[in-house]
Design a protein around this motif. Structure first.
Motif, mmCIF file in Angstrom:
data_model
loop_
_atom_site.group_PDB
_atom_site.id
_atom_site.type_symbol
_atom_site.label_atom_id
_atom_site.label_comp_id
_atom_site.label_asym_id
_atom_site.label_seq_id
_atom_site.Cartn_x
_atom_site.Cartn_y
_atom_site.Cartn_z
ATOM 1 N N LEU A 180 0.843 -1.194 0.000
ATOM 2 C CA LEU A 180 0.000 0.000 0.000
ATOM 3 C C LEU A 180 0.878 1.244 0.000
ATOM 4 O O LEU A 180 1.895 1.292 0.690
ATOM 5 N N ARG A 181 0.473 2.264 -0.733
ATOM 6 C CA ARG A 181 1.254 3.505 -0.816
ATOM 7 C C ARG A 181 0.882 4.365 0.381
ATOM 8 O O ARG A 181 -0.029 5.202 0.308
ATOM 9 N N LEU A 182 1.566 4.132 1.498
ATOM 10 C CA LEU A 182 1.224 4.805 2.748
ATOM 11 C C LEU A 182 2.315 5.787 3.127
ATOM 12 O O LEU A 182 3.487 5.569 2.850
ATOM 13 N N GLY A 183 1.911 6.859 3.811
ATOM 14 C CA GLY A 183 2.888 7.821 4.299
ATOM 15 C C GLY A 183 3.629 8.514 3.182
ATOM 16 O O GLY A 183 4.831 8.677 3.230
ATOM 17 N N ARG A 184 2.970 8.931 2.111
ATOM 18 C CA ARG A 184 3.661 9.566 0.999
ATOM 19 C C ARG A 184 4.183 10.939 1.387
ATOM 20 O O ARG A 184 3.702 11.564 2.322
ATOM 21 N N THR A 185 5.134 11.387 0.626
ATOM 22 C CA THR A 185 5.645 12.740 0.813
ATOM 23 C C THR A 185 5.078 13.640 -0.264
ATOM 24 O O THR A 185 5.008 13.264 -1.439
ATOM 25 N N VAL A 186 4.646 14.822 0.113
ATOM 26 C CA VAL A 186 4.141 15.829 -0.815
ATOM 27 C C VAL A 186 4.973 17.080 -0.610
ATOM 28 O O VAL A 186 5.057 17.599 0.510
ATOM 29 N N ALA A 187 5.582 17.550 -1.675
ATOM 30 C CA ALA A 187 6.460 18.725 -1.609
ATOM 31 C C ALA A 187 7.567 18.521 -0.587
ATOM 32 O O ALA A 187 7.923 19.454 0.142
ATOM 33 N N GLY A 188 8.087 17.259 -0.502
ATOM 34 C CA GLY A 188 9.238 16.992 0.370
ATOM 35 C C GLY A 188 8.894 16.826 1.822
ATOM 36 O O GLY A 188 9.780 16.715 2.648
ATOM 37 N N ARG A 189 7.637 16.783 2.236
ATOM 38 C CA ARG A 189 7.248 16.660 3.644
ATOM 39 C C ARG A 189 6.581 15.308 3.872
ATOM 40 O O ARG A 189 5.780 14.865 3.051
ATOM 41 N N GLN A 190 6.921 14.650 5.027
ATOM 42 C CA GLN A 190 6.346 13.361 5.377
ATOM 43 C C GLN A 190 4.988 13.582 6.012
ATOM 44 O O GLN A 190 4.840 14.391 6.929
ATOM 45 N N ARG A 191 3.975 12.870 5.536
ATOM 46 C CA ARG A 191 2.635 13.009 6.080
ATOM 47 C C ARG A 191 2.160 11.653 6.577
ATOM 48 O O ARG A 191 2.277 10.652 5.877
ATOM 49 N N GLU A 192 1.618 11.570 7.807
ATOM 50 C CA GLU A 192 1.063 10.355 8.379
ATOM 51 C C GLU A 192 -0.456 10.444 8.306
ATOM 52 O O GLU A 192 -1.090 11.098 9.131
ATOM 53 N N HIS A 193 -1.016 9.825 7.316
ATOM 54 C CA HIS A 193 -2.457 9.850 7.126
ATOM 55 C C HIS A 193 -3.062 8.623 7.796
ATOM 56 O O HIS A 193 -2.449 7.567 7.860
ATOM 57 N N GLN A 194 -4.305 8.760 8.260
ATOM 58 C CA GLN A 194 -5.004 7.661 8.902
ATOM 59 C C GLN A 194 -5.571 6.751 7.817
ATOM 60 O O GLN A 194 -6.773 6.770 7.533
ATOM 61 N N LEU A 195 -4.665 6.007 7.148
ATOM 62 C CA LEU A 195 -5.067 5.197 6.008
ATOM 63 C C LEU A 195 -5.355 3.752 6.384
ATOM 64 O O LEU A 195 -5.954 3.041 5.603
ATOM 65 N N LEU A 196 -4.875 3.288 7.561
ATOM 66 C CA LEU A 196 -5.149 1.918 7.982
ATOM 67 C C LEU A 196 -6.506 1.837 8.651
ATOM 68 O O LEU A 196 -6.934 2.786 9.318
ATOM 69 N N PRO A 197 -7.199 0.716 8.510
ATOM 70 C CA PRO A 197 -8.523 0.591 9.139
ATOM 71 C C PRO A 197 -8.397 0.521 10.659
ATOM 72 O O PRO A 197 -7.425 0.009 11.205
ATOM 73 N N ALA A 198 -9.392 1.047 11.327
ATOM 74 C CA ALA A 198 -9.393 1.055 12.789
ATOM 75 C C ALA A 198 -9.687 -0.335 13.330
ATOM 76 O O ALA A 198 -10.192 -1.217 12.627
ATOM 77 N N VAL A 199 -9.347 -0.554 14.601
ATOM 78 C CA VAL A 199 -9.574 -1.830 15.269
ATOM 79 C C VAL A 199 -11.072 -2.061 15.405
ATOM 80 O O VAL A 199 -11.831 -1.148 15.757
#
Length: 658
Positions: free
Chosen positions: A150-169
């Protein structure tokens, strides 16, 4: 070469076919405005073909990130112009996989602005083993190249972003709750996340906090520890990480009657960094209350280690009765003896493990305690908590064993040894039997012979009024060192081992000498020769020889030979050089002397007899001896000494000369 209908170089359609090269995926993305919105054109951006590109708005970026990029086409070889002199078409840029922790190449070092697809490469790694998770060394993990995750935690304009992309428990529910622990369970992850190839390095993050604490402080401090079947580690002091295959966790070392908040979420790691995570799902739980004082523990288990040291083990009783808990928080162990007061020897705090059956208390397992020699010792235990103390347990009694025997060496032979010892002190409990350990010096510890001697049939009274126990060791090896140790057994147990008695067995007695002969006979002396009879060196070799002789009188020979007279120089009847049986072997007139002899050539031994009488009949015999005793007498030989020659005339004179 120009085809019909095509312009020439000045804007006509005559452009060569080689100049129409195929665009790379990056150039296509730039021309199509793949990372922007399609709503309004941007005045500041223009495509390579001069077509205005759509602007990069927040909604457009979010929409593009929410879609998974299709797999990148495989790079192809450059195509050369058919004219042969044209330049090669641009080669499709390869994908940029992770390099397993090695230094990135020049292409991998380019910035996101230069290579937009470098930021889209999946940051994945192989799933670590449980040992790595338990050591908390996730920083040592390396990336895995070529895995489409999965393409998770991509960088946009050189910045690391932690998106809530995984499903919750899902399905977080409470498990068994005790006074010092809480447990939670949850559903397994969705099917598309179970594959470690598609989505590697997934872990459950579990935390336990005090909901009444300050929010900032609550996020920093974990309460309790993982217990039960949970296997995990704390990474960075913030969360317990569990393998994604687990579906439950237990937090122990908590306080009774207190509310705790347990929360769980999914996390994906690459090396020592999080690349994706889900929302926290929390559950508030309250530990049970200790309702009453603990029940009385079981009788202590006391095991004697040796004469003055015992081991004490405490068994904790079940603490849950009809849904209420009476957990023990500490134990007190006391020791006493007859005529003395109880004294506390152990006072240990412990955490209750909530047993359903009696089980060993970990902090009081095989604790050593000192006892006195010859004294009956008593042990008892009780539990306590904040509600009070339990009743005392039943008393364990340790009876005194007898004192260690003191064996002494009584008699040693080549193949047997006799030991004896006095009856040891029994301290009120009769000795039942004795254990004698027999072992060769230098042998393995397992090569031990153990003999049991009943005490009722081993006594003999002596004049001094003592009672001795005798032990006879038989079938031993000659000329060998043996080690003996003795223990006494009574109702109180086994005594200490006695001091070791070392005994060297004797060699076997030497064999009887053979081939006894007499030569070099003189009037007052003669020489005896014989062989050792086949003695073995180190087994039954002789150390000394004893030569005996007997003077035979003429009337004794005449009487025992039926009228035969040995008068003059005639010897008695001889058979093969050995004396006739008429000579008395058991005569009391034998004389003997012990001599040290040395072997002659051929192994023949010899000894010269001197101070004999002239013209006298003698009988000779020889036997060997060593530390093992005397050997048998050899065959007898009878020999008469010779007469002296006549004297030489001293003065010769002449008379009556005519």
């Amino acid at each position: 070469m120009q085809r019909a209908g095509e312009e020439g170089p000045s804007g006509t359609r005559g452009t060569s076919r080689a100049s129409k090269r195929r665009l790379s995926p990056d150039e296509k993305d730039k021309q199509a405005g793949r990372f922007g919105s399609t709503s309004a054109p941007s005045p500041t951006r223009a495509s390579p073909r001069g077509i205005p590109a759509p602007p990069r708005t927040a909604s457009g970026v979010a929409d593009s990130l929410s879609r998974q990029l299709p797999p990148r086409p495989v790079a192809k070889k450059p195509r050369v112009s058919r004219e042969g002199g044209g330049h090669a078409a641009s080669q499709r840029p390869p994908s940029v996989p992770l390099n397993n922790g090695q230094a990135p190449s020049t292409r991998q070092r380019q910035s996101p602005a230069d290579s937009p697809h470098a930021a889209d490469a999946p940051k994945v790694a192989m799933l670590p083993s449980l040992e790595v998770v338990k050591r908390g060394s996730l920083g040592s993990l390396t990336g895995h190249a070529g895995v489409q995750g999965l393409r998770l935690g991509r960088t946009v304009a050189g910045r690391q972003r932690e998106h809530q992309l995984l499903p919750a428990v899902c399905g977080l529910v409470a498990g068994r709750t005790t006074t010092t622990s809480v447990a939670v369970r949850w559903d397994e992850v969705p099917a598309k996340l179970r594959s470690s190839r598609r989505v590697p390095n997934l872990f459950w993050a579990v935390e336990c906090h005090d909901p009444s604490a300050d929010t900032h402080k609550r996020e920093e401090v974990l309460i309790g520890r993982l217990g039960g079947s949970s296997l995990g580690c704390v990474l960075g002091g913030s969360s317990w990480l569990l393998p994604v295959g687990m579906r439950e966790a237990q937090v122990v070392d908590l306080e009774p009657s207190k509310c705790y908040s347990v929360r769980v979420r999914l996390e994906q790691w690459s090396g020592a960094n999080k690349v994706a995570l889900s929302h926290w799902v929390s559950l508030d739980m309250t530990t049970m209350e200790v309702a009453s004082a603990p029940a009385a523990p079981l009788k202590p288990v006391v095991h004697r280690m040796h004469g003055t040291v015992v081991q004490v083990t405490i068994l904790g009783p079940p603490c849950c009765h009809n849904g209420s808990y009476s957990c023990a928080e500490a134990y007190v162990v006391q020791q006493g003896s007859k005529g003395c007061e109880w004294r506390t020897i152990m006072h240990t705090a412990c955490a209750c493990t909530h047993p359903t059956t009696p089980e060993t208390v970990g902090q009081l397992d095989r604790k050593e305690a000192d006892i006195k020699t010859g004294v009956v010792e008593y042990f008892r235990v009780r539990a306590m908590n904040s509600h009070g103390n339990s009743p005392w347990s039943d008393v364990s009694i340790i009876l005194p064993p007898p004192a260690a025997p003191r064996p002494q060496l009584e008699h040693v032979m080549a193949q047997s040894v006799t030991l004896n010892w006095e009856r040891p002190a029994e301290y009120g409990y009769d000795v039942q039997h004795y254990h004698v350990e027999v072992r060769k010096a230098g042998a393995d510890k397992d090569d031990v012979h153990m003999a049991v001697i009943p005490a009722s049939s081993s006594f003999s009274s002596l004049d001094e009024g003592r009672q001795l126990v005798h032990y006879h060791a038989r079938d031993l090896t000659p000329k060998t060192r043996y080690l003996f140790k003795v223990q006494a057994k009574s109702e109180g147990g086994m005594s200490e081992y006695s001091d070791t008695v070392e005994v060297d067995t004797l060699p076997l007695p030497p064999p009887l000498p053979a081939n006894l002969l007499v030569d070099d006979i003189q009037p007052t002396s003669l020489r005896l020769t014989w062989t050792d009879g086949g003695a073995e060196a180190g087994v039954n070799e002789a150390s000394t020889y004893e030569v005996a002789w007997h003077k035979v009188f003429d009337d004794e020979v005449e009487k025992k030979s039926g009228g035969f007279s040995a008068g003059g120089a005639a010897p008695p009847k001889l058979v093969g050089g050995i004396c006739s049986p008429v000579i008395d072997r058991n005569s009391a007139s034998w004389s003997a002397v012990q001599v040290q002899v040395s072997a002659m050539s051929g192994g023949v031994l010899s000894h010269r007899m001197t101070d004999l009488e002239v013209d006298t009949l003698y009988t000779f015999r020889v036997r060997a001896l060593n530390e093992g005793g005397y050997g048998a007498w050899s065959s007898m030989w009878t020999q008469r000494t010779i007469c002296k020659p006549p004297l030489v005339p001293k003065l010769l004179t002449c008379s009556d000369v005519t």
